[in-house]
Design a protein around this motif. Sequence first.
Motif, PDB file in Angstrom:
ATOM      1  N   PRO A  25     -25.434  13.199  55.825  1.00 30.44           N
ATOM      2  CA  PRO A  25     -25.130  13.581  54.728  1.00 30.44           C
ATOM      3  C   PRO A  25     -24.214  15.300  54.058  1.00 30.44           C
ATOM      4  O   PRO A  25     -24.845  15.527  54.630  1.00 30.44           O
ATOM      5  CB  PRO A  25     -26.072  13.284  53.142  1.00 30.44           C
ATOM      6  N   GLN A  26     -23.842  15.010  52.537  1.00 32.16           N
ATOM      7  CA  GLN A  26     -22.869  16.494  51.827  1.00 32.16           C
ATOM      8  C   GLN A  26     -24.180  17.058  52.345  1.00 32.16           C
ATOM      9  O   GLN A  26     -25.296  16.911  51.703  1.00 32.16           O
ATOM     10  CB  GLN A  26     -22.185  16.316  50.710  1.00 32.16           C
ATOM     11  N   ASP A  27     -24.524  18.392  52.459  1.00 30.04           N
ATOM     12  CA  ASP A  27     -24.630  19.471  52.228  1.00 30.04           C
ATOM     13  C   ASP A  27     -25.574  19.923  50.801  1.00 30.04           C
ATOM     14  O   ASP A  27     -24.196  20.717  50.109  1.00 30.04           O
ATOM     15  CB  ASP A  27     -24.236  20.384  52.603  1.00 30.04           C
ATOM     16  N   ASN A  28     -26.473  19.619  49.956  1.00 28.63           N
ATOM     17  CA  ASN A  28     -26.679  19.758  48.982  1.00 28.63           C
ATOM     18  C   ASN A  28     -26.900  21.888  48.502  1.00 28.63           C
ATOM     19  O   ASN A  28     -26.704  21.375  47.167  1.00 28.63           O
ATOM     20  CB  ASN A  28     -27.989  19.673  48.360  1.00 28.63           C
ATOM     21  N   GLU A  29     -26.831  22.182  49.396  1.00 34.88           N
ATOM     22  CA  GLU A  29     -27.318  24.070  49.261  1.00 34.88           C
ATOM     23  C   GLU A  29     -25.497  24.577  48.497  1.00 34.88           C
ATOM     24  O   GLU A  29     -25.337  25.079  47.925  1.00 34.88           O
ATOM     25  CB  GLU A  29     -27.178  24.799  50.142  1.00 34.88           C
ATOM     26  N   TYR A  30     -24.432  23.946  49.248  1.00 36.56           N
ATOM     27  CA  TYR A  30     -22.944  23.775  49.383  1.00 36.56           C
ATOM     28  C   TYR A  30     -22.989  23.640  47.990  1.00 36.56           C
ATOM     29  O   TYR A  30     -22.047  23.985  47.214  1.00 36.56           O
ATOM     30  CB  TYR A  30     -22.467  24.046  50.124  1.00 36.56           C
ATOM     31  N   ARG A  31     -23.548  22.185  47.788  1.00 35.24           N
ATOM     32  CA  ARG A  31     -22.910  21.412  46.877  1.00 35.24           C
ATOM     33  C   ARG A  31     -23.341  22.817  45.314  1.00 35.24           C
ATOM     34  O   ARG A  31     -22.366  22.055  43.963  1.00 35.24           O
ATOM     35  CB  ARG A  31     -22.970  19.946  46.848  1.00 35.24           C
ATOM     36  N   ASP A  32     -24.727  22.529  45.300  1.00 35.04           N
ATOM     37  CA  ASP A  32     -24.798  23.346  44.304  1.00 35.04           C
ATOM     38  C   ASP A  32     -24.157  24.865  44.038  1.00 35.04           C
ATOM     39  O   ASP A  32     -23.957  25.361  43.223  1.00 35.04           O
ATOM     40  CB  ASP A  32     -26.750  23.989  44.720  1.00 35.04           C
ATOM     41  N   LYS A  33     -24.230  25.299  45.388  1.00 32.31           N
ATOM     42  CA  LYS A  33     -23.414  26.689  45.143  1.00 32.31           C
ATOM     43  C   LYS A  33     -22.129  26.021  44.834  1.00 32.31           C
ATOM     44  O   LYS A  33     -21.921  27.239  43.155  1.00 32.31           O
ATOM     45  CB  LYS A  33     -22.721  27.233  46.024  1.00 32.31           C
ATOM     46  N   ALA A  34     -20.823  25.754  44.872  1.00 30.84           N
ATOM     47  CA  ALA A  34     -20.071  25.335  44.656  1.00 30.84           C
ATOM     48  C   ALA A  34     -20.365  24.750  43.053  1.00 30.84           C
ATOM     49  O   ALA A  34     -19.250  25.204  41.575  1.00 30.84           O
ATOM     50  CB  ALA A  34     -19.212  23.880  45.403  1.00 30.84           C
ATOM     51  N   THR A  35     -20.980  23.858  42.688  1.00 35.14           N
ATOM     52  CA  THR A  35     -21.178  24.058  41.190  1.00 35.14           C
ATOM     53  C   THR A  35     -21.275  25.148  40.060  1.00 35.14           C
ATOM     54  O   THR A  35     -21.277  25.386  38.890  1.00 35.14           O
ATOM     55  CB  THR A  35     -22.844  22.886  41.143  1.00 35.14           C
ATOM     56  N   ALA A  36     -22.114  25.648  41.081  1.00 40.69           N
ATOM     57  CA  ALA A  36     -22.671  27.193  40.004  1.00 40.69           C
ATOM     58  C   ALA A  36     -21.813  28.269  39.427  1.00 40.69           C
ATOM     59  O   ALA A  36     -20.874  28.424  38.638  1.00 40.69           O
ATOM     60  CB  ALA A  36     -23.951  28.059  41.054  1.00 40.69           C
ATOM     61  N   ARG A  37     -20.480  27.990  40.614  1.00 43.81           N
ATOM     62  CA  ARG A  37     -19.780  28.711  40.019  1.00 43.81           C
ATOM     63  C   ARG A  37     -18.425  28.261  39.743  1.00 43.81           C
ATOM     64  O   ARG A  37     -17.776  29.239  38.619  1.00 43.81           O
ATOM     65  CB  ARG A  37     -19.335  29.212  41.478  1.00 43.81           C
ATOM     66  N   LEU A  38     -18.368  26.309  39.901  1.00 45.24           N
ATOM     67  CA  LEU A  38     -17.654  26.312  38.783  1.00 45.24           C
ATOM     68  C   LEU A  38     -17.830  26.086  37.307  1.00 45.24           C
ATOM     69  O   LEU A  38     -16.748  26.126  36.589  1.00 45.24           O
ATOM     70  CB  LEU A  38     -17.174  24.461  39.502  1.00 45.24           C
ATOM     71  N   GLU A  39     -19.609  26.682  37.555  1.00 47.12           N
ATOM     72  CA  GLU A  39     -19.890  25.871  35.479  1.00 47.12           C
ATOM     73  C   GLU A  39     -19.568  27.688  35.075  1.00 47.12           C
ATOM     74  O   GLU A  39     -19.281  27.463  33.979  1.00 47.12           O
ATOM     75  CB  GLU A  39     -21.498  26.244  36.013  1.00 47.12           C
ATOM     76  N   GLN A  40     -19.214  28.037  36.037  1.00 45.68           N
ATOM     77  CA  GLN A  40     -19.054  29.864  35.184  1.00 45.68           C
ATOM     78  C   GLN A  40     -17.206  30.350  35.271  1.00 45.68           C
ATOM     79  O   GLN A  40     -17.364  32.079  34.843  1.00 45.68           O
ATOM     80  CB  GLN A  40     -19.614  30.885  36.348  1.00 45.68           C
ATOM     81  N   LEU A  41     -16.871  28.897  35.839  1.00 43.93           N
ATOM     82  CA  LEU A  41     -14.875  29.773  35.911  1.00 43.93           C
ATOM     83  C   LEU A  41     -14.789  30.007  33.822  1.00 43.93           C
ATOM     84  O   LEU A  41     -15.463  29.108  33.153  1.00 43.93           O
ATOM     85  CB  LEU A  41     -14.425  29.016  35.689  1.00 43.93           C
ATOM     86  N   THR A  42     -13.535  30.656  33.820  1.00 44.21           N
ATOM     87  CA  THR A  42     -12.886  31.332  32.851  1.00 44.21           C
ATOM     88  C   THR A  42     -11.838  29.855  31.964  1.00 44.21           C
ATOM     89  O   THR A  42     -10.728  29.581  31.800  1.00 44.21           O
ATOM     90  CB  THR A  42     -12.106  32.696  32.751  1.00 44.21           C
ATOM     91  N   MET A  43     -13.051  28.835  31.296  1.00 47.08           N
ATOM     92  CA  MET A  43     -12.466  28.122  31.005  1.00 47.08           C
ATOM     93  C   MET A  43     -13.543  27.276  30.224  1.00 47.08           C
ATOM     94  O   MET A  43     -14.410  27.365  30.520  1.00 47.08           O
ATOM     95  CB  MET A  43     -11.986  26.960  32.280  1.00 47.08           C
ATOM     96  N   PRO A  44     -13.479  26.392  29.598  1.00 47.23           N
ATOM     97  CA  PRO A  44     -14.384  25.514  29.202  1.00 47.23           C
ATOM     98  C   PRO A  44     -15.539  24.776  30.341  1.00 47.23           C
ATOM     99  O   PRO A  44     -14.418  24.176  30.905  1.00 47.23           O
ATOM    100  CB  PRO A  44     -13.587  24.056  28.150  1.00 47.23           C
ATOM    101  N   HIS A  45     -16.496  24.242  30.379  1.00 49.18           N
ATOM    102  CA  HIS A  45     -17.109  23.380  30.701  1.00 49.18           C
ATOM    103  C   HIS A  45     -16.494  22.150  31.474  1.00 49.18           C
ATOM    104  O   HIS A  45     -15.969  21.908  30.836  1.00 49.18           O
ATOM    105  CB  HIS A  45     -18.521  23.254  30.582  1.00 49.18           C
ATOM    106  N   TRP A  46     -16.425  22.202  32.956  1.00 48.37           N
ATOM    107  CA  TRP A  46     -16.029  20.901  33.789  1.00 48.37           C
ATOM    108  C   TRP A  46     -14.468  20.594  33.277  1.00 48.37           C
ATOM    109  O   TRP A  46     -14.500  19.095  32.920  1.00 48.37           O
ATOM    110  CB  TRP A  46     -17.098  20.181  33.500  1.00 48.37           C
ATOM    111  N   ALA A  47     -13.786  21.913  32.643  1.00 53.86           N
ATOM    112  CA  ALA A  47     -12.191  21.635  31.570  1.00 53.86           C
ATOM    113  C   ALA A  47     -11.443  20.435  33.297  1.00 53.86           C
ATOM    114  O   ALA A  47     -10.873  20.475  32.420  1.00 53.86           O
ATOM    115  CB  ALA A  47     -12.064  22.421  31.347  1.00 53.86           C
ATOM    116  N   LEU A  48     -11.302  20.912  34.248  1.00 53.39           N
ATOM    117  CA  LEU A  48     -10.500  19.939  35.097  1.00 53.39           C
ATOM    118  C   LEU A  48     -11.003  18.943  35.682  1.00 53.39           C
ATOM    119  O   LEU A  48     -10.749  18.160  36.310  1.00 53.39           O
ATOM    120  CB  LEU A  48     -10.287  21.320  36.679  1.00 53.39           C
ATOM    121  N   GLY A  49     -12.500  18.876  35.112  1.00 50.40           N
ATOM    122  CA  GLY A  49     -12.768  17.245  35.509  1.00 50.40           C
ATOM    123  C   GLY A  49     -13.111  16.963  36.878  1.00 50.40           C
ATOM    124  O   GLY A  49     -13.692  17.647  37.638  1.00 50.40           O
TER     125      GLY A  49
END
Length: 367
Positions: A25-49
């Motif tokens: 399966p996909q690696d959850n550690e990298y999924r979590d790292k990517a999610t954490a970074r995307l949640e901190q981008l200079t835009m409203p939360h998950w604005a690029l859906g």
Amino acid sequence: MPTTYQPNRQDNVDYLEATFRKIFPQDNEYRDKATARLEQLTMPHWALGDLMDLAVDLAGMTRSMHPPVKRKRVVIMVGDHGVTAEGVSKYPSEVTAQMVHNFVNGGAGINALARQAGAKVSVVDMGCAGDLSALVKQGKIISKKIAAGTENMAHGPAMTRTQAVMAVEVGIEVAERLAPEVDIFATGDMGIGNTTASTAIVAAMTNKTLDQLTGRGTGLDDDQLEHKKEILARILQMNKPNAEDGLDVLAKVGGYEIGGIAGLIIGAAAHQKPVLVDGFISTAGALIACKLEPFVRDYIICAHRSVEQGHTIMQEKIGCKPLLDLNLRLGEGTGAALAMNVVEAAVAVLTEVATFADAGVTGTPAK
């Protein structure tokens, strides 16, 4: 066995199982790292859906916060179908070989879109009825020909179970051969009559009716569409494919190029490479691949939704949401080539957009 089929291993029996054991399966550690970074981008939360969801998937597939996607390859699997003798297509089987020459000459729709995406195109002869040996000798296509087209499945199985295994195996071999020089694969197909085979596959593997699944393929009129449904009903009644056995479904109502697509997807997953699955025929291959090894699903990106009405049902069965919906019905890998631009955009969002902290902005976007 045709001399063009040259397996590069000693033990055919264990080859599929050995490949399955490489798929995780996909690696959850990298999924979590990517999610954490995307949640901190200079835009409203998950604005690029969905683009952000895709970025998380790519990180999980590739085990990387900088998913490699620059080296792109469309692999067009080619095969003819004996069922064309039943009048299920507006075009004769000779068109398959003609289109292969068009691919090689760079004049098809997929060539234009692949050039735009910066992708290379490889053509694999899995079972073309025409003679493509000259192109093979010139090194312009890959030959893995199992037979000169399937049998007419309106009168019996499309192929033997052994041939079905061979089709999947050589698809895996193509992925293994190309993997060192490819970051992301895309599936393509060519084979007159293959919407009939693909419809039979999805009918065998779902509880949907032929009215819900059968499309117009190459542009059938109303009478021709009804005839196609009648032939499909006969095919399913005669062959009775076992929905729980992907190889049985492929052997009885599939095609060599569909088996090759299934193998390519499995091989890509074994190398932790994302694979953009194109249209109706490619998704039939994906259905077979997922039935053979469910973890394959973690590496599939559904490129688009075609106008073939059974395509949505296939994608729902796999459990993936298409990136594009442009009313395409060409095949060849064209929708997958278009979606390559979306994949690169998702990586750019993950790797290039500044976080609030990077930009020196106080506060974080509300969830």
